[in-house]
Scaffold this motif. Structure first.
Motif, short mmCIF file in Angstrom:
data_model
loop_
_atom_site.label_atom_id
_atom_site.label_comp_id
_atom_site.label_asym_id
_atom_site.label_seq_id
_atom_site.Cartn_x
_atom_site.Cartn_y
_atom_site.Cartn_z
N VAL A 138 0.84 -1.20 0.00
CA VAL A 138 0.00 0.00 0.00
C VAL A 138 0.87 1.25 0.00
CG1 VAL A 138 -2.05 -1.01 1.11
CG2 VAL A 138 -0.13 -0.21 2.52
N ALA A 139 0.22 2.40 -0.28
CA ALA A 139 0.92 3.69 -0.22
C ALA A 139 -0.06 4.75 0.28
CB ALA A 139 1.48 4.07 -1.59
N PHE A 140 0.49 5.76 0.96
CA PHE A 140 -0.31 6.83 1.57
C PHE A 140 0.40 8.17 1.37
CE2 PHE A 140 -0.61 2.95 4.04
CZ PHE A 140 -1.94 2.82 4.41
N ARG A 141 -0.35 9.25 1.58
CA ARG A 141 0.29 10.56 1.68
C ARG A 141 -0.61 11.48 2.50
NH1 ARG A 141 -0.31 14.26 -3.79
NH2 ARG A 141 -2.45 13.69 -4.31
N THR A 142 0.00 12.56 2.98
CA THR A 142 -0.75 13.64 3.62
C THR A 142 -0.05 14.94 3.29
OG1 THR A 142 -1.91 14.27 5.64
CG2 THR A 142 0.39 13.55 5.88
N TYR A 143 -0.60 16.07 3.75
CA TYR A 143 -0.28 17.37 3.14
C TYR A 143 0.39 18.32 4.13
CZ TYR A 143 -3.67 15.19 0.09
OH TYR A 143 -4.34 14.28 -0.70
N GLY A 144 1.33 19.12 3.60
CA GLY A 144 2.17 19.96 4.44
C GLY A 144 1.91 21.45 4.35
N PRO A 145 2.82 22.25 4.92
CA PRO A 145 2.58 23.69 5.09
C PRO A 145 2.50 24.49 3.79
CG PRO A 145 4.79 23.07 5.83
CD PRO A 145 4.05 21.80 5.59
N GLU A 146 3.27 24.12 2.77
CA GLU A 146 3.22 24.89 1.52
C GLU A 146 1.87 24.71 0.83
OE1 GLU A 146 4.29 27.32 -1.77
OE2 GLU A 146 4.78 27.24 0.36
N ALA A 147 1.32 23.49 0.89
CA ALA A 147 0.00 23.25 0.31
C ALA A 147 -1.06 24.08 1.02
CB ALA A 147 -0.34 21.76 0.41
N GLU A 148 -0.91 24.24 2.33
CA GLU A 148 -1.83 25.07 3.11
C GLU A 148 -1.67 26.55 2.75
OE1 GLU A 148 -2.16 26.50 7.73
OE2 GLU A 148 -1.73 24.38 7.37
N ARG A 149 -0.42 27.00 2.64
CA ARG A 149 -0.17 28.42 2.35
C ARG A 149 -0.82 28.83 1.03
NH1 ARG A 149 2.34 31.61 -0.80
NH2 ARG A 149 3.26 29.91 -2.01
N LEU A 150 -0.69 27.98 0.01
CA LEU A 150 -1.26 28.31 -1.30
C LEU A 150 -2.76 28.55 -1.20
CD1 LEU A 150 0.68 25.81 -3.57
CD2 LEU A 150 0.97 28.29 -3.47
N VAL A 151 -3.44 27.69 -0.43
CA VAL A 151 -4.89 27.86 -0.28
C VAL A 151 -5.21 29.15 0.45
CG1 VAL A 151 -6.95 26.91 0.84
CG2 VAL A 151 -5.37 25.37 -0.34
N LYS A 152 -4.52 29.40 1.56
CA LYS A 152 -4.84 30.58 2.38
C LYS A 152 -4.45 31.89 1.71
CE LYS A 152 -5.06 28.23 6.80
NZ LYS A 152 -4.59 28.16 8.21
N ASP A 153 -3.47 31.82 0.79
CA ASP A 153 -3.09 33.02 0.04
C ASP A 153 -3.87 33.16 -1.26
OD1 ASP A 153 -1.33 33.58 2.03
OD2 ASP A 153 0.49 33.08 0.91
#
Length: 393
Positions: A138-153
């Protein structure tokens, strides 16, 4: 939750010559009614005692059943520069035991196997700061601060989610680097199946499979993306890393998630450290139900929670396994708000929680149907409740 490995050291050093400085037997007992192939652990402090301070890189595991040396891995859990655990993968028949031999040899590096498959994880800065992990299943991922910054900006391409994404692979070799590299050359590459699997799984603001939150007054409060990461180990048998989350909700909940994945397992292990004055029985783990067209199964007595659905017409099972003593309740939510149809498990957790979250995709060949998936999930619950017992003689 019960410790997964029990180790006792029962003998003194034995000198054998012929390049072998010491050797000891390792007996692994399985008290369940099915065969098991699992990664087991011996404490490095015990190995140091047994082998008189010899370099632990020289320690090998010999399997008399195959007359071969097995793949092993040293893990520095506390990152102090000294290994804490010695791992190898044991095969044990139902209601039986398997015996292995630990040896310290000066030419150990010449005898060690080069693994054909492995675990792997890494931070992915080239894809706006994902953290991704995988093994042969199996494989997984989750999301970090740059992905959040793009949304909030208000910039394109971001992702605001602390949910856990599933990558549906159908090969046993590592695909993380290849899929991300392909995505750089051809945006959306890993959303198409090129023969190895793909990522059709939608997370959004849901919990994905294994994300956390606070359930209070019929509402789920969740964190933003992780703010920092630490890779503890990535090797042939186990990958482990930690993710930090900034304080969130009115309770200023702060989380550190230590996540590990062993070779051969469909389930990531989550060890969560929590701070904040949260209400009793409110800390929650969830699985998205997407559009609510699948089937959910809630087994509070065994701590097994399952969702079975079709994604692009192909069945997949997702599940959470948790110590039943930690379960407060389990239920599904029905909402017209996007991503808010979910299976939620509320827990008694106040400062610590351990659970397992994973999946099986029928196109991988690991399960054939919903009954197969249900058996795999129930076996995982039994494995957690009945760890292999490891004794070193």
């Amino acid at each position: 939750m019960k410790k997964q490995i029990v180790v006792s050291v029962l003998a003194a050093l034995v000198f054998t010559g012929c390049g072998v400085t010491d050797k000891h037997e390792v007996v692994v007992d399985n008290n369940l009614d099915f065969d098991r192939i699992e990664v087991v652990s011996v404490k490095c402090a015990d190995l140091q005692s047994m082998f008189g301070g010899n370099d632990l890189e020289n320690v090998l595991v010999f399997d008399p059943q195959t007359s071969q040396y097995l793949v092993s891995q040293l893990v520095d859990d506390d990152q102090d520069g000294e290994p804490d655990e010695f791992l190898f993968q044991a095969r044990v028949k139902a209601h039986s035991s398997s015996t292995y031999r630990l040896e310290s040899k000066e030419n150990a590096s010449d005898l060690k196997q080069v693994p054909a498959v492995k675990t792997f994880s890494r931070f992915v800065p080239e894809r706006i700061g994902d953290y991704a992990w995988e093994n042969d299943k199996v494989a997984f991922r989750t999301y970090g601060p740059e992905a959040e910054r793009l949304v909030k900006d208000g910039e394109p391409g971001g992702t605001l989610s602390s949910g856990i994404d599933l990558w549906l692979k159908r090969v046993d070799y590592s695909i993380i680097d290849k899929w991300y590299s392909g995505n750089l050359q051809q945006p959306g590459y890993y959303h198409k199946d090129h023969g190895e699997g793909y990522d059709p799984y939608h997370v959004g603001s849901s919990r994905g499979t294994g994300g956390t939150g606070i359930w209070e007054n019929d509402s789920l409060y969740i964190s933003d993306n992780f703010t920092a990461y630490r890779t503890i180990c990535t090797g042939p048998l186990r990958t482990t890393f930690e993710l930090d989350y900034a304080p969130w909700s009115q309770y200023e909940v702060k989380e550190t998630k230590q996540i590990s994945l062993d070779l051969g397992s469909n389930f990531s292990k989550f060890d969560i450290s929590i701070s904040g004055d949260i209400p009793n029985d409110s800390y929650t783990v969830g699985i998205t139900l997407h559009e609510g067209e699948g089937s959910a199964d809630i087994d509070k007595d065994n701590g097994a929670f399952s969702h079975w659905e079709l994604i692009d017409g192909v069945p997949i099972g997702e599940g959470i396994v948790i110590d039943p003593a930690m379960v407060a309740d389990g239920f599904t939510t029905n909402s017209n708000v996007p991503d808010q149809k979910q299976l939620l498990v509320t827990t008694h957790a106040r400062s610590k929680l351990t659970y397992y979250a994973g999946f099986a995709w029928t196109k991988s060949g690991q399960v054939e149907d919903e009954a197969d998936w249900a058996e795999l999930l129930q076996r995982q619950a039994k494995i957690i409740a009945n760890p292999l017992v490891v004794q070193v003689h």
